[in-house]
Design a protein around this motif. Structure first.
Motif, PDB file in Angstrom:
ATOM      1  N   HIS A  13       0.864  -1.168   0.000  1.00  0.00           N
ATOM      2  CA  HIS A  13       0.000   0.000   0.000  1.00  0.00           C
ATOM      3  C   HIS A  13       0.898   1.214   0.000  1.00  0.00           C
ATOM      4  O   HIS A  13       1.725   1.388   0.891  1.00  0.00           O
ATOM      5  N   ASN A  15       0.989   5.065   0.216  1.00  0.00           N
ATOM      6  CA  ASN A  15       0.250   6.280   0.522  1.00  0.00           C
ATOM      7  C   ASN A  15       1.053   7.517   0.120  1.00  0.00           C
ATOM      8  O   ASN A  15       1.482   8.303   0.955  1.00  0.00           O
ATOM      9  N   ASP A 141      -1.275   5.396  -4.878  1.00  0.00           N
ATOM     10  CA  ASP A 141      -1.850   4.381  -3.999  1.00  0.00           C
ATOM     11  C   ASP A 141      -2.263   3.134  -4.766  1.00  0.00           C
ATOM     12  O   ASP A 141      -2.173   2.029  -4.260  1.00  0.00           O
ATOM     13  N   SER A 247       2.528  12.228   1.704  1.00  0.00           N
ATOM     14  CA  SER A 247       2.705  10.807   2.038  1.00  0.00           C
ATOM     15  C   SER A 247       2.332  10.536   3.481  1.00  0.00           C
ATOM     16  O   SER A 247       2.482  11.377   4.354  1.00  0.00           O
ATOM     17  N   GLU A 248       1.811   9.341   3.675  1.00  0.00           N
ATOM     18  CA  GLU A 248       1.624   8.822   5.010  1.00  0.00           C
ATOM     19  C   GLU A 248       2.734   7.821   5.231  1.00  0.00           C
ATOM     20  O   GLU A 248       3.466   7.471   4.307  1.00  0.00           O
TER      21      GLU A 248
END
Length: 254
Positions: A13, A15, A141, A247-248
């Motif tokens: 994933h 992000n 993503d 971004s995460e």
């Protein structure tokens, strides 16, 4: 094709978003906001914001240099991943079809021409040459969409159209083997189809795993580059509202 990238979509994933367009050329990096140059970095050390040069101290120049070099490194990487992602399926199918119908058969040449045309259009999508790259604002993503996107349906149509040719070629090869009974021909035919499926699965699986690793490295690199961008926002007042990378924390899905 959708199944080709399903494993990747589930395994990771990413992000990370690009909020602006990015153009990379030999002597400068340009960040575009609605088609207009917002930030330009020349030779990895000279900063312009909305056309005005920003004088930098040594520490600020170092940050700009790190950021520019990071963008220069990662944008070509995502272009490579996107192109290679589509080519994974094309190469695998092409290899199997060539093996069944013959490398220089009319059906194989026709298939190859369609694949070559698709690859050319995919490259044009990123407007890149050997020294120039462009990538539009986008969300990383969903790598499945970046990989296949608008080309997924076309690939499936090309492969579907080719199935009849493949079956005819295999059938003709079986029919020419006079020493076999009908039952033996059918059994051999089934074996050929099964082997084709296994070969495709192996070919695609290996290449998809390699791409998954590259995609993971890309996401992590962009997350690290986002930290450099944050420092730029804090230390260079002209960039306090600049935010190319969102971004995460990069994570694997459970």
């Amino acid at each position: 094709m959708s199944t080709l990238f399903a494993h990747q979509a589930q395994a990771e994933h990413c992000n990370v978003n690009f909020n602006y367009g990015v153009i990379i050329e030999p002597n400068h990096v340009r960040i575009l906001d609605n088609g207009q140059t917002y930030v330009q970095i020349n030779n990895d050390n000279q900063l312009f914001v909305r056309g005005r040069e920003i004088l930098l101290e040594a520490q600020q120049t170092a940050l700009i240099s790190d950021f520019s070099k990071g963008i220069r490194s990662q944008v070509p990487e995502i272009v490579f991943i996107a192109i290679e992602g589509v080519e994974v399926g094309l190469k695998a199918v092409n290899k199997v079809i060539g093996g069944l119908t013959g490398e220089n058969s009319a059906s194989h040449r026709k298939l190859q021409e369609k694949f070559d045309d698709m690859q050319m259009r995919l490259r044009k999508k990123f407007n890149h040459s050997d020294k120039s790259y462009y990538i539009a604002p986008q969300d990383f993503d969903d790598f499945d969409e970046i990989f296949a996107g608008e080309f997924e349906q076309e690939i499936e149509e090309i492969v579907s159209e080719s199935i009849g040719t493949i079956l005819m070629a295999v059938g003709e090869a079986m029919a020419n083997r006079d020493e076999e009974t009908i039952e033996q021909r059918v059994s051999t035919f089934d074996d050929r189809l099964e082997n084709m499926g296994e070969e495709l699965k192996l070919e695609i699986g290996t290449r998809a795993n390699q791409l998954e690793q590259k995609a993971e490295q890309f996401c992590q690199a962009l997350s690290n580059l986002d930290k450099v961008e944050t420092e730029m926002q804090v230390t260079i007042s002209a960039l306090q509202d600049f935010n190319l990378i969102s971004s995460e924390r990069y994570s694997h899905s459970e």
